[in-house]
Design a protein around this motif. Structure first.
Motif, PDB file in Angstrom:
ATOM      1  N   VAL B 200       0.841  -1.199   0.000  1.00 39.99           N
ATOM      2  CA  VAL B 200       0.000   0.000   0.000  1.00 39.99           C
ATOM      3  C   VAL B 200       0.877   1.249   0.000  1.00 39.99           C
ATOM      4  O   VAL B 200       0.586   2.233  -0.689  1.00 39.99           O
ATOM      5  CB  VAL B 200      -0.958   0.016   1.218  1.00 39.99           C
ATOM      6  CG1 VAL B 200      -1.664   1.367   1.336  1.00 39.99           C
ATOM      7  CG2 VAL B 200      -1.993  -1.096   1.102  1.00 39.99           C
ATOM      8  N   GLY B 201       1.971   1.198   0.738  1.00 37.81           N
ATOM      9  CA  GLY B 201       2.878   2.350   0.796  1.00 37.81           C
ATOM     10  C   GLY B 201       3.474   2.684  -0.559  1.00 37.81           C
ATOM     11  O   GLY B 201       3.567   3.853  -0.942  1.00 37.81           O
ATOM     12  N   ILE B 202       3.876   1.652  -1.304  1.00 32.93           N
ATOM     13  CA  ILE B 202       4.435   1.883  -2.643  1.00 32.93           C
ATOM     14  C   ILE B 202       3.346   2.429  -3.571  1.00 32.93           C
ATOM     15  O   ILE B 202       3.564   3.410  -4.301  1.00 32.93           O
ATOM     16  CB  ILE B 202       5.041   0.579  -3.204  1.00 32.93           C
ATOM     17  CG1 ILE B 202       6.267   0.181  -2.380  1.00 32.93           C
ATOM     18  CG2 ILE B 202       5.423   0.756  -4.683  1.00 32.93           C
ATOM     19  CD1 ILE B 202       6.814  -1.200  -2.702  1.00 32.93           C
ATOM     20  N   ALA B 203       2.165   1.833  -3.499  1.00 30.18           N
ATOM     21  CA  ALA B 203       1.051   2.310  -4.333  1.00 30.18           C
ATOM     22  C   ALA B 203       0.728   3.768  -3.998  1.00 30.18           C
ATOM     23  O   ALA B 203       0.488   4.590  -4.892  1.00 30.18           O
ATOM     24  CB  ALA B 203      -0.173   1.422  -4.111  1.00 30.18           C
ATOM     25  N   PHE B 204       0.753   4.077  -2.721  1.00 29.31           N
ATOM     26  CA  PHE B 204       0.470   5.450  -2.266  1.00 29.31           C
ATOM     27  C   PHE B 204       1.479   6.436  -2.855  1.00 29.31           C
ATOM     28  O   PHE B 204       1.125   7.516  -3.337  1.00 29.31           O
ATOM     29  CB  PHE B 204       0.537   5.468  -0.736  1.00 29.31           C
ATOM     30  CG  PHE B 204       0.385   6.835  -0.132  1.00 29.31           C
ATOM     31  CD1 PHE B 204      -0.877   7.369   0.108  1.00 29.31           C
ATOM     32  CD2 PHE B 204       1.508   7.589   0.215  1.00 29.31           C
ATOM     33  CE1 PHE B 204      -1.019   8.626   0.666  1.00 29.31           C
ATOM     34  CE2 PHE B 204       1.370   8.843   0.777  1.00 29.31           C
ATOM     35  CZ  PHE B 204       0.104   9.364   1.011  1.00 29.31           C
ATOM     36  N   GLN B 205       2.758   6.051  -2.826  1.00 27.49           N
ATOM     37  CA  GLN B 205       3.789   6.962  -3.318  1.00 27.49           C
ATOM     38  C   GLN B 205       3.686   7.135  -4.838  1.00 27.49           C
ATOM     39  O   GLN B 205       3.867   8.244  -5.369  1.00 27.49           O
ATOM     40  CB  GLN B 205       5.175   6.437  -2.937  1.00 27.49           C
ATOM     41  CG  GLN B 205       6.307   7.416  -3.212  1.00 27.49           C
ATOM     42  CD  GLN B 205       6.082   8.746  -2.531  1.00 27.49           C
ATOM     43  OE1 GLN B 205       5.851   8.799  -1.332  1.00 27.49           O
ATOM     44  NE2 GLN B 205       6.130   9.832  -3.304  1.00 27.49           N
ATOM     45  N   LEU B 206       3.372   6.041  -5.551  1.00 30.33           N
ATOM     46  CA  LEU B 206       3.185   6.143  -7.001  1.00 30.33           C
ATOM     47  C   LEU B 206       1.992   7.043  -7.322  1.00 30.33           C
ATOM     48  O   LEU B 206       2.031   7.849  -8.259  1.00 30.33           O
ATOM     49  CB  LEU B 206       2.961   4.752  -7.607  1.00 30.33           C
ATOM     50  CG  LEU B 206       4.179   3.830  -7.640  1.00 30.33           C
ATOM     51  CD1 LEU B 206       3.774   2.439  -8.125  1.00 30.33           C
ATOM     52  CD2 LEU B 206       5.274   4.410  -8.551  1.00 30.33           C
ATOM     53  N   ARG B 207       0.957   6.921  -6.515  1.00 32.51           N
ATOM     54  CA  ARG B 207      -0.212   7.777  -6.720  1.00 32.51           C
ATOM     55  C   ARG B 207       0.150   9.244  -6.465  1.00 32.51           C
ATOM     56  O   ARG B 207      -0.376  10.151  -7.116  1.00 32.51           O
ATOM     57  CB  ARG B 207      -1.339   7.327  -5.793  1.00 32.51           C
ATOM     58  CG  ARG B 207      -2.647   7.997  -6.146  1.00 32.51           C
ATOM     59  CD  ARG B 207      -3.824   7.410  -5.396  1.00 32.51           C
ATOM     60  NE  ARG B 207      -4.920   8.355  -5.440  1.00 32.51           N
ATOM     61  CZ  ARG B 207      -5.753   8.481  -6.472  1.00 32.51           C
ATOM     62  NH1 ARG B 207      -5.611   7.693  -7.510  1.00 32.51           N
ATOM     63  NH2 ARG B 207      -6.710   9.382  -6.455  1.00 32.51           N
TER      64      ARG B 207
END
Lengths: 323, 323
Positions: B200-207
């Motif tokens: 989720v953290g990686i997805a959050f940063q990509l977003r």
């Protein structure tokens, strides 16, 4: 075991520490500052503290190294704050790399120090970490007081003594207490050793103040009178300010807080004030008070006399140094 | 328990924390940055992780706060390194006080974070601290990579993904793992939760990268295209550079690394390159991959479905944000 044996153990163990590899800009400065050397006093005290109570020093080694990594972290960050160009004759980390690298490498050193504590047996770990954390915060408090004092015109001798206790002495006391606890000492003996270390640390710092003025330039290693030239609020200056009569007040007022064209004249004039007020003998008396207190605490520790003699000898040599 | 209940617990507990009193210049900045607010995501994840396995959240509270104190330490030191003037709309600590105060206050925050962990039961303490220390070092590594990338012209997408994982995601994963372990989860379930949080953290940063270009300026809160104007090596830019044909290469070469007289024209030109290469849909696809991976890890956790639903809902709301 002699102190040389302890130091060899420490040097060998330090050489095997893996702080991390990548990114290089994060970990190379840690290897650099740790390789600058120094007397490794803090792990030495930890091992000597344990050695009073046990022959098994290997389990104490990594927690002992934690104190050295933490100490070097404080040097690294203090050097940024003090804008110091050199450390042990070599460029400081923020000079060789930059301030950002120095901040972040130092941060990781704190983390690595805590990791090294994880070799402490689980039953002792909470106590060891609680005492370490309290000490670590106190060292930071001492550094902040030291910086505060640069711009505070109303520093008392009591505040100064508290600053050097926090900034320098409590970590030495903690190292001995840690070693004692890991060696199986009673809480009372561990506490006496902590107080021994703290007292020696305060005496050591007062002696540092004294050597700046009354040291031998050839052996002291720094320029004699450096503290005087920079108006540093040392025990000597604060005591002189507290005791000065009108003639000495005039000399202090003439030189303090003024840009100095003739540094040698300033050093001579302030030293004469110290001489007139007997500051040297007062400082020596206070150093001796702390040193005697330290020895009394060591005396009370329930451990073999020949092992305690190593610590007494270490303290004597520390106090006899001329640099 | 609803997320609001967790957050209220956290807010109330944060208000009771005593970081220290004197010297004021050391401790006031800590109170200041901790009071600037934020969503308290890290302690929230810790509590929600524990709540999957237990109703007894009070013993988890202080370790949960440790993650928030540590996170705010990283913000404090990162702001010095990035020379950021504002944090949550207020002056940063190094602006309001100075860099030295910011360095030293941050240092004490690391120590206080470790102290808060000492409420972890002794049997779990070594594991919790080992995992925390590894995570803390990784967060520093991520920050160093991020700084390295500013001057490195050869950053790969793989390196970038590793950087955001270290700088942002691993701490979120750790918080969930910590909560799970304290709640009594099996190592397998704790590991699934860690991976859920990291994904989720990686997805959050990509977003975050995506919103900088394709976000709604009114709701995003930052100027759209800020990353483009500053040539920041985001997932979008690195992917565009890897896939650009001659026409797009020409546009990138025209704008990157040049002082920009017309920022709006630069944002428009680079955005058109992204549009031509389908960067938006590629980024959305990757975000979705991470998000689906995250949900699969959550699915596998052996805990009541209605409690897992809280974490799923939290992740959905985080990914749906427009700012």
């Amino acid at each position: 075991m002699s102190p040389t044996d302890f130091t060899q153990k420490i040097t060998a163990a330090l050489a095997t520490l893996d702080y991390g590899q990548q990114p290089i800009a994060l970990y190379e400065p840690i290897r650099y500052i740790m390789a600058l050397g120094g007397k490794r006093i803090r792990p030495l005290l930890t091992l000597m503290g344990a050695h009073l109570f046990t022959d098994k020093l290997d389990p104490v080694l990594r927690p002992a190294l934690a104190t050295e990594v933490f100490h070097n972290f404080t040097l690294l960050h203090d050097d940024i704050m003090d804008q110091a160009p050199l450390r042990r004759g070599q460029p400081t980390v923020h000079e060789k790399w930059n301030a950002n690298v120095a901040i972040l490498s130092g941060d990781v050193m704190v983390v690595r120090a805590y990791e090294l504590f994880l070799d402490v047996p689980p039953t002792l770990l909470p106590t060891a970490l609680r005492k370490f954390s309290q000490t670590a915060a106190e060292v930071c408090e001492g550094q902040q007081w030291d910086m505060d004092f640069e711009t505070n015109e109303q520093v008392t001798i009591e505040q100064y003594m508290d600053m050097i206790r926090l900034k320098t002495a409590v970590l030495l006391g903690f190292c001995l207490e840690l070693g004692a606890l890991l060696g199986g000492a009673s809480p009372e003996d561990a506490d006496h050793l902590r107080q021994f270390g703290t007292d020696v640390g305060i005496a050591f710092q007062l002696r540092d103040d004294l050597l700046d003025v009354y040291g031998n330039a050839a052996t002291f290693g720094k320029r004699v009178g450096g503290d005087i030239v920079s108006d540093k609020k040392t025990f000597l200056l604060l005591t002189a300010q507290a005791q000065a009569k009108a003639p000495q007040q005039a000399v202090l007022a003439q030189y303090l807080g003024q840009p100095t064209a003739d540094a040698a004249a300033k050093v001579q004039a302030i030293t004469e004030v110290y001489d007139q007020l007997g500051i040297r003998s007062q400082t020596e008396a206070l150093i001796n008070d702390y040193f005697q207190d330290a020895l009394q605490h060591l005396e009370r520790v329930d451990a073999p006399a020949e092992r305690k003699a190593l610590l007494r000898q270490w303290a004597l040599e520390l106090m006899a140094r001329e640099s």
